[in-house]
Design a protein around this motif. Structure first.
Motif, PDB file in Angstrom:
ATOM      1  N   LEU A  41       1.244  -0.995   0.178  1.00 58.25           N
ATOM      2  CA  LEU A  41       0.655   0.519  -0.226  1.00 58.25           C
ATOM      3  C   LEU A  41       0.700   1.158  -0.462  1.00 58.25           C
ATOM      4  CD1 LEU A  41      -3.148   1.192  -0.288  1.00 58.25           C
ATOM      5  CD2 LEU A  41      -3.219   1.158   2.808  1.00 58.25           C
ATOM      6  N   ALA A  42       2.022   1.422   0.795  1.00 59.33           N
ATOM      7  CA  ALA A  42       2.838   2.631   0.550  1.00 59.33           C
ATOM      8  C   ALA A  42       3.362   2.687  -0.460  1.00 59.33           C
ATOM      9  CB  ALA A  42       3.720   2.254   2.240  1.00 59.33           C
ATOM     10  N   VAL A  43       3.925   1.283  -1.342  1.00 61.71           N
ATOM     11  CA  VAL A  43       5.190   1.813  -2.447  1.00 61.71           C
ATOM     12  C   VAL A  43       3.725   2.026  -3.249  1.00 61.71           C
ATOM     13  CG1 VAL A  43       6.537   0.532  -1.558  1.00 61.71           C
ATOM     14  CG2 VAL A  43       4.763  -0.446  -3.204  1.00 61.71           C
ATOM     15  N   THR A  44       2.529   1.511  -3.562  1.00 66.84           N
ATOM     16  CA  THR A  44       1.688   2.216  -4.115  1.00 66.84           C
ATOM     17  C   THR A  44       1.463   3.648  -4.521  1.00 66.84           C
ATOM     18  OG1 THR A  44       0.172   0.170  -4.495  1.00 66.84           O
ATOM     19  CG2 THR A  44      -0.891   2.639  -5.278  1.00 66.84           C
ATOM     20  N   GLY A  45       1.271   4.559  -2.867  1.00 68.18           N
ATOM     21  CA  GLY A  45       1.639   5.711  -2.953  1.00 68.18           C
ATOM     22  C   GLY A  45       2.677   6.212  -3.619  1.00 68.18           C
ATOM     23  N   LEU A  46       3.950   5.356  -3.566  1.00 70.61           N
ATOM     24  CA  LEU A  46       5.025   6.427  -3.632  1.00 70.61           C
ATOM     25  C   LEU A  46       5.396   5.588  -5.533  1.00 70.61           C
ATOM     26  CD1 LEU A  46       8.168   5.030  -1.683  1.00 70.61           C
ATOM     27  CD2 LEU A  46       6.297   7.729  -1.859  1.00 70.61           C
ATOM     28  N   VAL A  47       4.343   5.390  -5.856  1.00 68.57           N
ATOM     29  CA  VAL A  47       4.335   4.802  -7.584  1.00 68.57           C
ATOM     30  C   VAL A  47       3.059   6.512  -8.149  1.00 68.57           C
ATOM     31  CG1 VAL A  47       3.683   3.681  -9.162  1.00 68.57           C
ATOM     32  CG2 VAL A  47       4.882   2.264  -7.572  1.00 68.57           C
ATOM     33  N   ILE A  48       2.427   6.659  -7.393  1.00 63.13           N
ATOM     34  CA  ILE A  48       1.992   7.882  -7.939  1.00 63.13           C
ATOM     35  C   ILE A  48       3.451   8.876  -7.823  1.00 63.13           C
ATOM     36  CG2 ILE A  48       0.318   9.402  -7.651  1.00 63.13           C
ATOM     37  CD1 ILE A  48      -1.641   7.084  -6.629  1.00 63.13           C
ATOM     38  N   LEU A  49       3.639   9.146  -6.924  1.00 62.38           N
ATOM     39  CA  LEU A  49       5.298  10.382  -6.764  1.00 62.38           C
ATOM     40  C   LEU A  49       5.803  10.319  -7.610  1.00 62.38           C
ATOM     41  CD1 LEU A  49       5.227  12.794  -5.204  1.00 62.38           C
ATOM     42  CD2 LEU A  49       6.836  11.095  -3.639  1.00 62.38           C
ATOM     43  N   GLN A  55       8.209  12.669  -9.105  1.00 63.01           N
ATOM     44  CA  GLN A  55       9.244  13.795  -7.617  1.00 63.01           C
ATOM     45  C   GLN A  55       9.681  12.750  -7.097  1.00 63.01           C
ATOM     46  OE1 GLN A  55       9.429  16.633  -8.317  1.00 63.01           O
ATOM     47  NE2 GLN A  55       8.094  16.081  -9.909  1.00 63.01           N
ATOM     48  N   ILE A  56      10.805  13.040  -6.014  1.00 61.73           N
ATOM     49  CA  ILE A  56      11.077  11.522  -5.310  1.00 61.73           C
ATOM     50  C   ILE A  56      11.538  12.735  -4.232  1.00 61.73           C
ATOM     51  CG2 ILE A  56      13.499  13.125  -5.390  1.00 61.73           C
ATOM     52  CD1 ILE A  56      13.842   9.793  -5.284  1.00 61.73           C
ATOM     53  N   SER A  57      10.851  11.089  -2.845  1.00 59.87           N
ATOM     54  CA  SER A  57      11.140  11.376  -1.506  1.00 59.87           C
ATOM     55  C   SER A  57      11.285  10.167  -0.517  1.00 59.87           C
ATOM     56  CB  SER A  57       9.120  11.477  -1.571  1.00 59.87           C
ATOM     57  OG  SER A  57       9.478  11.629   0.224  1.00 59.87           O
ATOM     58  N   HIS A 246      13.090   2.936   6.742  1.00 57.84           N
ATOM     59  CA  HIS A 246      12.077   3.025   6.304  1.00 57.84           C
ATOM     60  C   HIS A 246      11.199   3.363   5.221  1.00 57.84           C
ATOM     61  CE1 HIS A 246       7.596   1.706   8.496  1.00 57.84           C
ATOM     62  NE2 HIS A 246       8.124   1.121   7.784  1.00 57.84           N
ATOM     63  N   SER A 247      11.604   4.923   5.203  1.00 58.40           N
ATOM     64  CA  SER A 247      11.773   5.759   4.250  1.00 58.40           C
ATOM     65  C   SER A 247      12.359   4.768   2.922  1.00 58.40           C
ATOM     66  CB  SER A 247      12.078   6.780   4.109  1.00 58.40           C
ATOM     67  OG  SER A 247      11.508   7.562   5.097  1.00 58.40           O
ATOM     68  N   VAL A 248      14.129   4.760   2.934  1.00 58.96           N
ATOM     69  CA  VAL A 248      14.897   3.991   2.297  1.00 58.96           C
ATOM     70  C   VAL A 248      14.424   2.644   1.863  1.00 58.96           C
ATOM     71  CG1 VAL A 248      16.942   3.002   1.555  1.00 58.96           C
ATOM     72  CG2 VAL A 248      16.800   5.298   2.933  1.00 58.96           C
ATOM     73  N   GLU A 249      14.092   1.820   2.491  1.00 56.46           N
ATOM     74  CA  GLU A 249      13.064   0.459   2.827  1.00 56.46           C
ATOM     75  C   GLU A 249      12.147   0.717   1.588  1.00 56.46           C
ATOM     76  OE1 GLU A 249      12.492  -3.351   5.185  1.00 56.46           O
ATOM     77  OE2 GLU A 249      11.444  -1.421   5.729  1.00 56.46           O
ATOM     78  N   TRP A 250      10.961   1.667   1.344  1.00 58.64           N
ATOM     79  CA  TRP A 250       9.790   1.682   0.474  1.00 58.64           C
ATOM     80  C   TRP A 250      10.229   2.627  -1.355  1.00 58.64           C
ATOM     81  CZ3 TRP A 250       5.877   4.714   4.116  1.00 58.64           C
ATOM     82  CH2 TRP A 250       5.141   3.992   4.510  1.00 58.64           C
ATOM     83  N   VAL A 251      11.171   3.350  -1.517  1.00 56.35           N
ATOM     84  CA  VAL A 251      12.084   3.070  -1.895  1.00 56.35           C
ATOM     85  C   VAL A 251      12.814   2.411  -2.747  1.00 56.35           C
ATOM     86  CG1 VAL A 251      14.049   5.042  -3.414  1.00 56.35           C
ATOM     87  CG2 VAL A 251      12.365   5.744  -1.317  1.00 56.35           C
ATOM     88  N   VAL A 252      13.940   1.397  -2.220  1.00 57.53           N
ATOM     89  CA  VAL A 252      13.961   0.828  -2.595  1.00 57.53           C
ATOM     90  C   VAL A 252      12.904  -0.611  -3.357  1.00 57.53           C
ATOM     91  CG1 VAL A 252      16.079  -1.684  -2.623  1.00 57.53           C
ATOM     92  CG2 VAL A 252      16.711   0.468  -1.263  1.00 57.53           C
ATOM     93  N   PHE A 267       5.054  -6.121  -5.322  1.00 54.11           N
ATOM     94  CA  PHE A 267       5.815  -7.003  -6.191  1.00 54.11           C
ATOM     95  C   PHE A 267       7.296  -7.222  -5.942  1.00 54.11           C
ATOM     96  CE2 PHE A 267       2.705  -8.936  -9.046  1.00 54.11           C
ATOM     97  CZ  PHE A 267       2.344  -9.958  -8.599  1.00 54.11           C
ATOM     98  N   GLY A 268       7.596  -6.179  -5.813  1.00 52.48           N
ATOM     99  CA  GLY A 268       9.174  -5.489  -5.109  1.00 52.48           C
ATOM    100  C   GLY A 268       8.570  -5.512  -3.408  1.00 52.48           C
ATOM    101  N   ALA A 269       7.659  -4.695  -2.847  1.00 47.77           N
ATOM    102  CA  ALA A 269       7.449  -5.137  -1.886  1.00 47.77           C
ATOM    103  C   ALA A 269       7.512  -6.642  -1.213  1.00 47.77           C
ATOM    104  CB  ALA A 269       6.033  -4.359  -0.946  1.00 47.77           C
ATOM    105  N   ALA A 270       6.941  -7.752  -1.781  1.00 46.43           N
ATOM    106  CA  ALA A 270       7.004  -8.520  -1.482  1.00 46.43           C
ATOM    107  C   ALA A 270       7.742  -9.027  -1.379  1.00 46.43           C
ATOM    108  CB  ALA A 270       5.508  -9.990  -2.579  1.00 46.43           C
ATOM    109  N   LEU A 271       8.655  -8.917  -2.317  1.00 55.13           N
ATOM    110  CA  LEU A 271      10.121  -9.403  -2.501  1.00 55.13           C
ATOM    111  C   LEU A 271      10.918  -9.452  -1.069  1.00 55.13           C
ATOM    112  CD1 LEU A 271      12.401 -11.638  -3.633  1.00 55.13           C
ATOM    113  CD2 LEU A 271      13.144  -9.337  -4.831  1.00 55.13           C
ATOM    114  N   LEU A 272      10.624  -7.962  -0.640  1.00 56.49           N
ATOM    115  CA  LEU A 272      12.042  -7.448   0.137  1.00 56.49           C
ATOM    116  C   LEU A 272      11.281  -7.518   1.711  1.00 56.49           C
ATOM    117  CD1 LEU A 272      13.342  -4.169  -1.245  1.00 56.49           C
ATOM    118  CD2 LEU A 272      14.550  -6.710  -1.724  1.00 56.49           C
ATOM    119  N   THR A 273      10.356  -7.892   1.271  1.00 55.94           N
ATOM    120  CA  THR A 273       9.526  -8.159   2.703  1.00 55.94           C
ATOM    121  C   THR A 273       9.507  -9.789   3.476  1.00 55.94           C
ATOM    122  OG1 THR A 273       7.969  -6.756   2.590  1.00 55.94           O
ATOM    123  CG2 THR A 273       7.105  -8.219   4.756  1.00 55.94           C
TER     124      THR A 273
END
Length: 287
Positions: A41-49, A55-57, A246-252, A267-273
């Motif tokens: 859910l978090a990385v879905t939001g980052l995909v929008i950004l 943009q980068i965060s 935690h922020s870096v983890e989401w970016v990766v 799927f990236g979130a699934a792999l790293l989790t």
């Protein structure tokens, strides 16, 4: 990617989620699945950004911290259900993103990354130091959302881990579906235009500053919801939820799965989790 292709991808994701429990050897894997969905859910939001608006965060965990502690503190401070605290945290995160986004998003490249990093660190320091309110580094408990009781009322004989697995799966699928709809909307097309070239987008009448802010606020709400849900899942929260790592983890996770693809990022979130959990199980089995 066409609309029909996206629906197929979302359908495949839903099928995988539904079939995964068939190979779970224990209820522990339901919890891992729920954590994957929280990060998804978090990385879905980052995909929008990242993927849509370009943009980068590096400080989006700060919004997760706001959401998590709003959910944790609301029952005691305001006497409201933690579910309402989740909504309050999302609204507060959206407001904070709106206020800080206006000046921050004037920056570009690594200057923007450093500015967002500073915001995340500021939230972490605040949560860590205000121990009279947040419990400081020791953290604080979070009230139960009541999903297990709801499942029992509906006649569903599910364990707590199973309830959270299916609940988070539904939340993730809804979040991914909304992001896909945004992609093909007028707002999504404007975001993609400024991702390719802000100058060209401005020339064609796109309000660059406004749409950057829209993407920032939406992604902040996604991060806040993820933070709140993680706190409710764990029934406990510490300032680490807003930490830089935690922020870096989401970016990766986002970049690994493809910043331009919502399903890929999940799927990236699934792999790293799942990978750290798999390595822990492997280490234990070899001892």
């Amino acid at each position: 990617m066409t609309k029909s292709t996206k629906l197929v991808a979302l359908g495949v994701l839903a099928i995988l989620i539904a079939l995964a429990p068939l190979v779970f050897p224990s209820s522990f894997y339901y919890r891992i699945g729920a954590l994957i969905f929280v990060n998804g859910l978090a990385v879905t939001g980052l995909v929008i950004l990242f993927g849509y608006a370009g943009q980068i965060s590096l400080g989006h965990a700060g919004f997760a911290g706001i959401g998590a502690y709003a959910t944790a503190l609301s029952p005691g401070l305001f006497g409201i259900h933690p579910g309402l605290g989740l909504v309050l945290g999302a609204a507060l995160s959206g407001l904070v993103a709106f206020l800080i986004g206006r000046p921050i998003l004037r920056l570009k490249g690594h200057y923007l990354a450093v500015a967002t990093l500073g915001f995340g660190i500021l939230v972490f320091i605040t949560l860590n130091n205000e121990s009279h309110l947040t419990g400081g580094p020791d953290g604080m408990p979070v009230e139960d959302l009541g999903l297990r009781d709801l499942a029992r009322a509906l006649g569903l004989g599910l364990s707590n881990s199973e309830v959270w697995y299916w609940f988070m799966a539904i939340v993730l699928l809804v979040g991914a579906w909304l992001a896909m709809n945004l992609f093909d909307s007028p707002t999504g097309r404007a975001l993609r235009a400024l991702h390719d070239s802000e100058t060209a987008a401005r020339t064609h009448g796109v309000d660059v500053a406004r749409y950057k802010l829209v993407a920032f606020v939406i992604s902040a709400v996604y991060a806040s919801l993820a933070g709140s849900l993680q706190a409710l899942l764990n029934r406990f929260v510490t300032p680490d939820v807003a930490g830089f790592l935690h922020s870096v983890e989401w970016v990766v996770m986002t970049v690994l799965g493809g910043a331009g693809s919502g399903i890929g990022a999940i799927f990236g979130a699934a792999l790293l989790t799942a990978l750290p959990q798999a390595l822990n199980i492997f280490v234990i089995s070899t001892q």
